[in-house]
Enzyme design. Structure first.
Site, PDB file in Angstrom:
ATOM      1  N   ALA A  31       0.835  -1.208   0.000  1.00 29.41           N
ATOM      2  CA  ALA A  31       0.000   0.000   0.000  1.00 29.41           C
ATOM      3  C   ALA A  31       0.868   1.255   0.000  1.00 29.41           C
ATOM      4  O   ALA A  31       0.618   2.213  -0.740  1.00 29.41           O
ATOM      5  CB  ALA A  31      -0.925  -0.007   1.208  1.00 29.41           C
ATOM      6  N   GLU A  32       1.935   1.224   0.802  1.00 28.95           N
ATOM      7  CA  GLU A  32       2.838   2.380   0.845  1.00 28.95           C
ATOM      8  C   GLU A  32       3.531   2.566  -0.505  1.00 28.95           C
ATOM      9  O   GLU A  32       3.731   3.685  -0.975  1.00 28.95           O
ATOM     10  CB  GLU A  32       3.885   2.185   1.949  1.00 28.95           C
ATOM     11  CG  GLU A  32       3.321   2.358   3.343  1.00 28.95           C
ATOM     12  CD  GLU A  32       4.274   1.848   4.423  1.00 28.95           C
ATOM     13  OE1 GLU A  32       4.693   2.651   5.250  1.00 28.95           O
ATOM     14  OE2 GLU A  32       4.590   0.638   4.403  1.00 28.95           O
ATOM     15  N   ASP A  34       2.275   1.717  -3.380  1.00 32.00           N
ATOM     16  CA  ASP A  34       1.282   2.271  -4.304  1.00 32.00           C
ATOM     17  C   ASP A  34       1.159   3.782  -4.163  1.00 32.00           C
ATOM     18  O   ASP A  34       1.010   4.506  -5.149  1.00 32.00           O
ATOM     19  CB  ASP A  34      -0.091   1.617  -4.064  1.00 32.00           C
ATOM     20  CG  ASP A  34      -0.103   0.164  -4.525  1.00 32.00           C
ATOM     21  OD1 ASP A  34       0.795  -0.203  -5.316  1.00 32.00           O
ATOM     22  OD2 ASP A  34      -0.993  -0.577  -4.092  1.00 32.00           O
ATOM     23  N   SER A  79      29.264 -19.647 -25.931  1.00 33.49           N
ATOM     24  CA  SER A  79      28.506 -20.801 -25.452  1.00 33.49           C
ATOM     25  C   SER A  79      29.421 -21.608 -24.532  1.00 33.49           C
ATOM     26  O   SER A  79      30.510 -21.151 -24.199  1.00 33.49           O
ATOM     27  CB  SER A  79      28.066 -21.602 -26.667  1.00 33.49           C
ATOM     28  OG  SER A  79      27.222 -22.620 -26.280  1.00 33.49           O
ATOM     29  N   GLU A 177      20.590 -14.442 -17.668  1.00 29.26           N
ATOM     30  CA  GLU A 177      19.626 -15.410 -18.175  1.00 29.26           C
ATOM     31  C   GLU A 177      18.253 -15.010 -17.659  1.00 29.26           C
ATOM     32  O   GLU A 177      18.051 -14.888 -16.444  1.00 29.26           O
ATOM     33  CB  GLU A 177      20.030 -16.802 -17.656  1.00 29.26           C
ATOM     34  CG  GLU A 177      19.384 -17.939 -18.367  1.00 29.26           C
ATOM     35  CD  GLU A 177      20.173 -18.405 -19.602  1.00 29.26           C
ATOM     36  OE1 GLU A 177      21.176 -17.761 -19.970  1.00 29.26           O
ATOM     37  OE2 GLU A 177      19.745 -19.407 -20.206  1.00 29.26           O
ATOM     38  N   LYS A 294      33.303 -22.370 -13.506  1.00 31.58           N
ATOM     39  CA  LYS A 294      34.195 -21.387 -14.130  1.00 31.58           C
ATOM     40  C   LYS A 294      35.477 -21.277 -13.323  1.00 31.58           C
ATOM     41  O   LYS A 294      35.427 -21.258 -12.088  1.00 31.58           O
ATOM     42  CB  LYS A 294      33.509 -20.013 -14.176  1.00 31.58           C
ATOM     43  CG  LYS A 294      32.225 -20.011 -14.988  1.00 31.58           C
ATOM     44  CD  LYS A 294      31.490 -18.685 -14.911  1.00 31.58           C
ATOM     45  CE  LYS A 294      30.179 -18.791 -15.688  1.00 31.58           C
ATOM     46  NZ  LYS A 294      29.295 -17.644 -15.492  1.00 31.58           N
ATOM     47  N   CYS A 412     -17.016 -48.193 -19.069  1.00 28.66           N
ATOM     48  CA  CYS A 412     -15.917 -48.587 -18.191  1.00 28.66           C
ATOM     49  C   CYS A 412     -15.213 -49.796 -18.812  1.00 28.66           C
ATOM     50  O   CYS A 412     -15.868 -50.774 -19.164  1.00 28.66           O
ATOM     51  CB  CYS A 412     -16.447 -48.945 -16.811  1.00 28.66           C
ATOM     52  SG  CYS A 412     -15.199 -49.716 -15.765  1.00 28.66           S
ATOM     53  N   CYS A 415     -15.981 -53.084 -16.369  1.00 27.52           N
ATOM     54  CA  CYS A 415     -17.293 -53.704 -16.177  1.00 27.52           C
ATOM     55  C   CYS A 415     -18.241 -53.456 -17.348  1.00 27.52           C
ATOM     56  O   CYS A 415     -19.313 -54.044 -17.417  1.00 27.52           O
ATOM     57  CB  CYS A 415     -17.929 -53.217 -14.880  1.00 27.52           C
ATOM     58  SG  CYS A 415     -18.378 -51.474 -14.911  1.00 27.52           S
ATOM     59  N   CYS A 430     -16.695 -44.273 -13.871  1.00 27.11           N
ATOM     60  CA  CYS A 430     -17.513 -45.474 -13.955  1.00 27.11           C
ATOM     61  C   CYS A 430     -18.445 -45.383 -12.749  1.00 27.11           C
ATOM     62  O   CYS A 430     -17.988 -45.306 -11.617  1.00 27.11           O
ATOM     63  CB  CYS A 430     -16.642 -46.731 -13.851  1.00 27.11           C
ATOM     64  SG  CYS A 430     -17.602 -48.195 -13.418  1.00 27.11           S
TER      65      CYS A 430
HETATM   66  S1  IVH Z   1      28.403 -18.661 -18.733  1.00 25.15           S
HETATM   67  C1  IVH Z   1      31.517 -17.929 -21.575  1.00 25.15           C
HETATM   68  N1  IVH Z   1      26.852 -18.945 -16.677  1.00 25.15           N
HETATM   69  O1  IVH Z   1      24.016 -21.742 -20.590  1.00 25.15           O
HETATM   70  C2  IVH Z   1      30.348 -17.915 -20.689  1.00 25.15           C
HETATM   71  N2  IVH Z   1      25.999 -19.510 -18.815  1.00 25.15           N
HETATM   72  O2  IVH Z   1      25.329 -23.775 -22.339  1.00 25.15           O
HETATM   73  C3  IVH Z   1      29.249 -18.716 -21.213  1.00 25.15           C
HETATM   74  N3  IVH Z   1      23.662 -20.259 -18.806  1.00 25.15           N
HETATM   75  O3  IVH Z   1      24.499 -19.803 -23.432  1.00 25.15           O
HETATM   76  C4  IVH Z   1      28.049 -18.640 -20.426  1.00 25.15           C
HETATM   77  N4  IVH Z   1      23.342 -20.035 -16.643  1.00 25.15           N
HETATM   78  O4  IVH Z   1      22.617 -19.109 -21.864  1.00 25.15           O
HETATM   79  C5  IVH Z   1      26.969 -19.079 -18.005  1.00 25.15           C
HETATM   80  N5  IVH Z   1      25.560 -19.106 -14.760  1.00 25.15           N
HETATM   81  C6  IVH Z   1      25.675 -19.241 -16.081  1.00 25.15           C
HETATM   82  C7  IVH Z   1      24.618 -19.676 -16.911  1.00 25.15           C
HETATM   83  C8  IVH Z   1      24.821 -19.814 -18.273  1.00 25.15           C
HETATM   84  C9  IVH Z   1      22.790 -20.363 -17.804  1.00 25.15           C
HETATM   85  C10 IVH Z   1      23.346 -20.576 -20.214  1.00 25.15           C
HETATM   86  C11 IVH Z   1      23.772 -19.516 -21.174  1.00 25.15           C
HETATM   87  C12 IVH Z   1      24.724 -20.176 -22.114  1.00 25.15           C
HETATM   88  C13 IVH Z   1      24.403 -21.617 -21.931  1.00 25.15           C
HETATM   89  C14 IVH Z   1      25.646 -22.446 -22.230  1.00 25.15           C
END
Ligand code: IVH
Length: 681
Positions: A31-32, A34, A79, A177, A294, A412, A415, A430
């Site tokens: 409400a606040e 809004d 990717s 994402e 990573k 059924c 039966c 049934c």
């Molecule tokens: S890193 C070089 N981190 O997964 C970095 N990707 O299979 C490449 N994805 O195309 C992406 N969560 O769409 C990274 N924590 C995350 C991720 C992530 C989802 C997706 C992303 C990428 C695909 C790769």
């Protein structure tokens, strides 16, 4: 002056959106919120020249587009290579080792959820969100700025916290994402189907479909959210050297960053994290198809280069797929204990997550019609966690015309009696209480652990006894003869005696189990206890009206209708009499609680005037000690007015309402009388 006020409101509202949608920790009420929002909208209406693109009023403000513009990314949107198990993970580490000066050098990692959504690229200039794009082919994507702006967890300006000491970066391009939270997905799909629109096959498709709307107003009403996890380009600021610090800085700016991400000092930690994630996969509010590992040291990771579009410094560890496609060969119809006819898919066997799946539920015929599933279709089958495998939907594009529609059963399958559809319910039933298949399910349920818990009574036994005509309803379970059992194939003395002993012992089960075992729709263990707590017994339940049932806390009209219908049925009544004659427990056994045996239990007193021996407070304590209640004012609910000298208005009122008036001596007498009654009983 006005400009300042608008700017302040804008920052404040954006901050509250962040508290709500990113931190999940709002500091003001809806409400606040809004009030603030309306105030800003009103001021902006008077001064349209002061509206800025990061204003919360602009989230869904843009006009629909004819098409999306193309956007060239400042750096390739890469990717990831896949690993499917810990072995693959170690192989990846070994490959990297060969490129390092010391193959054995210690490496730390981050582990992040691999969200199954849509990759997006977000550009901020001087802290302002200016552009958002899809990944596209990794080099060129589509401009979906307006749609992304509509996502409430996306910060329109960074840092989002007005008190943050971080300077707004001159240029920052980040990657994230976007996804559809699972708890919202089902309800969203249902609403779509009710509106006659096709359902989305999965949350990922829903996210993609929502972001590729040309009208941002549509995106704005979809509950999308996102997680941000990487730096793509930056200028005028330094990107931290480690992935872990990058995640922290992104969080500091106000981006939504997964709190489930982990820092791992070695590969064993990564392997353990993979297992842990795999286990909790189905408990998350978003779909994950794996984890992303990573190398924490980013300059080192980047120096390793790429294989194609996959950087060597990171790898996706995928979980076993939960969804596969296969052929729908046929539909079998099962009969449940309520008579519901349940369509089950017969599939070309397919492995999903290490298990061969041959059957899947199709839920009901409405669902089949809605999804337009046909025999011969290639279908998506999903098996997630503990749920029974189910058909997600058909791959309509793979049809060759030979597919046949799935007919609703008119009879059924067990039966042969006509099947009926009950108004307001999706299931087809049934309606024949003598249906042997239905009866078998009912007997199985009656003896199951959830109900009478007769563990010597197996599922096979139920089918056999029904087939041989020894059981025509659940009441007959208590009238089986030893000789009758011994005449059956496979029944030796020991087996027969065990079965009879188990049945005999079940007569001691409490009334709530008996009620549960009757198999009245919606009356499981919890509801049975609720009903009996309120009514005391099954006979009282049978005599209770629909309204009175609905008045019981936790009982809704749907459940009430089924209870009434069940007891109104002549055949059910006869079953009930058989069970009664077998001396099953129909009433809750009375437990004498101290509350009810206390002499003044259930009585309400009001005290007024000056008492001869006790002060009013002493009198109050005394009454409460004896189990009574003391209130401040006289009403029709008052049991007694305890009055001393100089009683005033309360006495008049009690007399007017006909509430008995007693003195201290009479109170003592009351207690004595009550105690006497209890000892006699
Ligand atoms: S890193 C070089 N981190 O997964 C970095 N990707 O299979 C490449 N994805 O195309 C992406 N969560 O769409 C990274 N924590 C995350 C991720 C992530 C989802 C997706 C992303 C990428 C695909 C790769």
């Amino acid at each position: 002056m006005i400009a300042k006020k608008i700017a302040k409101l804008r920052d404040e509202i954006n901050y509250h959106l962040y508290r709500y949608h990113v931190l999940d920790a709002p500091v003001i009420s809806d409400a606040e919120y809004d009030v603030l929002f309306r105030e800003l909208a009103a001021l902006e209406a008077e001064h349209p020249e002061l509206i800025t693109p990061d204003s919360p009023t602009q989230r869904a403000g843009a006009e629909p587009l004819d098409a999306f513009e193309k956007v060239t990314h400042p750096a390739p949107i890469l990717s990831l290579a896949n690993a499917f198990n810990v072995e693959d993970l170690r192989a990846w580490r070994a490959r990297i080792g060969r490129l390092l000066p010391d193959p054995e050098m210690a490496l730390a990692y981050t582990v992040e959820p691999k969200l199954d959504g849509l990759s997006v690229v977000l550009t901020y200039r001087d802290g302002l969100f200016v552009q958002g794009a899809t990944r596209g082919n990794g080099e060129v994507g589509e401009d979906i700025t307006q749609n992304l702006r509509a996502i409430r967890s996306l910060p329109p300006r960074i840092p989002i916290d007005p008190t943050s000491e971080l300077p707004p970066p001159p240029l920052l391009v980040v990657r994230g994402e976007a996804f559809f939270p699972l708890d919202k997905f089902e309800a969203f799909n249902l609403a779509r189907m009710e509106a006659g629109q096709p359902a989305y096959m999965n949350p990922r498709n829903a996210a993609a479909g929502s972001l590729r709307q040309l009208d941002p107003k549509i995106t704005a009403v979809r509950p999308l959210t996102l997680y941000v996890y990487d730096f793509i380009a930056w200028g005028g600021v330094d990107a931290p050297e480690t992935q872990w610090d990058r995640l922290a800085l992104l969080r500091g700016y106000g981006f939504p960053v997964s709190l489930d991400s982990r820092y791992c000092p070695d590969l064993a930690c990564v392997a353990a994290a993979y297992e842990a994630w795999h286990e909790k996969r189905n408990q998350l509010n978003y779909e994950v198809d794996g984890i992303v590992v990573k190398i924490n040291d980013r300059p080192l990771a980047d120096s390793l280069g790429f294989v194609g579009k996959d950087p060597r410094g990171a790898i996706a560890m995928k979980f076993p797929a939960q969804e596969q496609t296969t052929k729908l060969l046929d539909v079998q119809v099962g009969v449940g204990r309520t008579g519901a006819l349940a369509p089950t898919a017969v599939l070309e066997p397919v492995e999903i997550g290490g298990v061969i799946v041959r059957h899947a539920t199709l839920h009901n015929y409405d669902e089949i019609a809605r999804k337009d599933i046909r025999i011969g279709d290639t279908v998506f089958v999903k098996r997630a966690g503990d749920v029974i495998p189910y058909i997600v939907g058909p791959v309509a594009d793979l049809r060759d015309g030979s597919e046949r529609p799935i007919e609703k059963p008119s009879r059924c399958p067990a039966c042969g009696e006509p099947a009926v559809q009950i108004e307001g319910e999706v299931a087809i039933y049934c309606d024949n209480p003598a249906c042997p298949e239905q009866l078998a399910r009912r007997v199985e349920y009656f003896v199951s652990r959830a109900a009478m818990d007769i563990d010597t009574f197996g599922g096979q036994t139920a089918v056999l006894l029904i087939e041989k005509g020894l059981i025509h309803d659940i009441g007959d379970i208590y009238y089986l003869s030893r000789d009758g059992l011994l005449a059956l194939e496979g029944f030796k003395e020991k087996k027969a005696d065990n079965l009879l002993a188990g049945i005999e012992a079940s007569k001691q089960q409490p009334a709530d189990r008996v009620l549960t075992a009757l198999g009245i729709r919606y009356v499981g263990g919890v509801v049975a206890r609720l009903l009996l707590d309120a009514l005391g017994g099954i006979d009282a339940l049978a005599a209770t009206s629909q309204e009175a049932l609905e008045a019981i806390e936790g009982i809704g009209p749907g459940t009430a209708v089924h209870i009434i219908t069940w007891f109104a049925n002549e055949k059910n009544r006869r079953v009930l009499e058989k069970l009664r004659a077998a001396r099953l427990n129909f009433a809750v056994e009375k437990q004498e609680s101290p509350q009810t045996t206390a002499p003044l239990a259930g009585l309400t007193f009001v005290i007024t005037g000056t008492l001869p021996a006790m002060s009013r407070n002493q009198a109050k304590a005394f009454i409460e000690q004896q189990g009574g209640k003391v209130t401040g004012s006289v009403s029709r609910k008052t049991s007694y007015l305890l009055a001393g000298e100089k009683a005033g208005g309360k006495l008049t009122k009690a007399q007017a309402l006909g509430v008995p008036v007693i003195d201290e001596a009479a109170l003592q007498q009351l207690i004595l009388d009550a105690n006497q009654k209890h000892t006699v009983r």
